[in-house]
Design an enzyme around this catalytic site. Structure first.
Site, PDB file in Angstrom:
ATOM      1  N   THR A  28       2.460 -20.064 -27.932  1.00 25.50           N
ATOM      2  CA  THR A  28       1.059 -20.423 -28.211  1.00 25.50           C
ATOM      3  C   THR A  28       1.020 -21.793 -28.881  1.00 25.50           C
ATOM      4  OG1 THR A  28       0.401 -18.114 -28.404  1.00 25.50           O
ATOM      5  CG2 THR A  28      -0.987 -19.714 -29.538  1.00 25.50           C
ATOM      6  N   SER A  30      -0.471 -26.175 -28.634  1.00 26.08           N
ATOM      7  CA  SER A  30      -0.660 -27.279 -27.683  1.00 26.08           C
ATOM      8  C   SER A  30       0.632 -27.637 -26.945  1.00 26.08           C
ATOM      9  CB  SER A  30      -1.206 -28.503 -28.422  1.00 26.08           C
ATOM     10  OG  SER A  30      -0.323 -28.886 -29.462  1.00 26.08           O
ATOM     11  N   ALA A  85       6.497 -24.943 -32.534  1.00 21.16           N
ATOM     12  CA  ALA A  85       6.720 -24.650 -33.956  1.00 21.16           C
ATOM     13  C   ALA A  85       5.973 -25.675 -34.795  1.00 21.16           C
ATOM     14  CB  ALA A  85       8.203 -24.695 -34.283  1.00 21.16           C
ATOM     15  N   ASP A  86       5.710 -25.297 -36.020  1.00 29.09           N
ATOM     16  CA  ASP A  86       5.057 -26.229 -36.959  1.00 29.09           C
ATOM     17  C   ASP A  86       6.081 -27.033 -37.736  1.00 29.09           C
ATOM     18  OD1 ASP A  86       2.285 -25.405 -36.449  1.00 29.09           O
ATOM     19  OD2 ASP A  86       3.046 -23.482 -37.122  1.00 29.09           O
ATOM     20  N   LYS A  96       6.168 -21.124 -38.246  1.00 27.59           N
ATOM     21  CA  LYS A  96       5.249 -20.959 -37.127  1.00 27.59           C
ATOM     22  C   LYS A  96       3.986 -20.260 -37.612  1.00 27.59           C
ATOM     23  CE  LYS A  96       6.493 -19.602 -33.111  1.00 27.59           C
ATOM     24  NZ  LYS A  96       5.547 -20.578 -32.552  1.00 27.59           N
ATOM     25  N   GLY A  97       2.956 -20.318 -36.777  1.00 26.99           N
ATOM     26  CA  GLY A  97       1.717 -19.620 -37.107  1.00 26.99           C
ATOM     27  C   GLY A  97       0.543 -20.539 -37.362  1.00 26.99           C
ATOM     28  N   GLU A 105       4.071 -13.821 -31.652  1.00 26.30           N
ATOM     29  CA  GLU A 105       5.155 -14.765 -31.336  1.00 26.30           C
ATOM     30  C   GLU A 105       6.497 -14.215 -31.794  1.00 26.30           C
ATOM     31  OE1 GLU A 105       2.796 -19.045 -31.439  1.00 26.30           O
ATOM     32  OE2 GLU A 105       3.530 -18.217 -33.302  1.00 26.30           O
TER      33      GLU A 105
END
Ligand code: 5RP
Length: 242
Positions: A28, A30, A85-86, A96-97, A105
């Site tokens: 999930t 972009s 991933a963030d 993540k999240g 995820e």
């Protein structure tokens, strides 16, 4: 080149790991959306895969592209998940999240034989925590849960504002699972392993955005080329390609 181009490059590189007949987890966000878009093109060209999405948003995107979909109930074992991933550190630990899909995820990633993370270079960090750590919590007892997150996180050396994520219309953001997200702005997570263990002890916490020991490969695109981090080969750590 823009962040969008780098995300596309990383997605393209991940596509090389997809083989006919695979059961895939679709991430999930972009970056993952670029991979899904490319996969849609391959499916139109005849690629035979079946996919489990990690969010309703990804499910809608994949369905619109004609990608064959399944659920983890029907397809409990996946060959490969590709997700974004963030934050990513050198040990391939992730936050993540950011998109609020961390629970699905993590469930999908853990059901996968192999997990590939795709990202642009801004996600690569020395220490996790600059990106506020998302934690999915049940709405019942929210304040008690927040207090407990604050207290146990402080015991692990992580302190900072913990805020309820807001959605549209000034209402709390609600996940695909009907839960809330609190974002923990710790700035720096000195002991991610201890923090993850501590968060697991809190009954109101459904799941946390620390993904430790889950990713097998990270493909990170940026101005210097593509950096690959791997947990798969003990002799292979960091390699810069092209
Ligand atoms: C969603 C996620 C995403 O993978 C993460 O937020 C990265 O998103 P993007 O590729 O848009 O930067 O964990 O829950």
């Amino acid at each position: 080149m823009s962040a969008d181009d780098w995300k596309r490059q990383a997605a393209e590189a991940a596509m090389q790991h997809v083989e006919p007949g695979m059961k895939l987890g679709l991430g999930t966000g972009s970056t993952a959306a670029k991979f899904v878009e490319m996969l849609g093109t391959k499916v139109k060209e005849g690629l035979d895969v079946v996919c489990v999405p990690t969010s309703e948003a990804t499910r809608a995107q994949a369905a619109a592209l004609g990608i064959p979909l399944s659920t983890l109930d029907e397809t409990p074992f996946l060959d490969l998940t590709v997700d974004g991933a963030d934050e990513i550190d050198a040990e391939l630990r992730l936050i993540k999240g950011g998109g609020g899909a961390l629970l699905r995820e993590k469930i999908v990633a853990v059901a996968s034989q192999r997990v590939i993370i795709i990202a642009d270079h801004t996600k690569r960090v020395e220490t996790l925590g600059k990106f506020p750590l998302p934690v999915e919590v049940v709405p019942f007892g929210l304040n008690a849960t927040k207090d407990m997150i604050e207290s146990l996180s402080a015991d692990c050396g992580s302190e900072g504002p913990i805020t309820l994520r807001q959605g549209a219309g000034g209402k709390p953001f609600v996940t695909d699972n009907g839960n809330y997200i609190v974002d923990c702005a710790f700035e720096s997570i000195e002991d991610a392993d201890a923090l993850e263990d501590a968060l697991r002890l809190i009954p109101g916490v459904v799941e946390n955005g620390l993904f430790i020991g889950i990713a097998d490969l990270a493909i990170i695109a940026g101005p210097m080329g593509i950096e690959v981090l791997s947990n798969e080969d003990p002799d292979f750590n960091v390699e810069t390609l092209v």
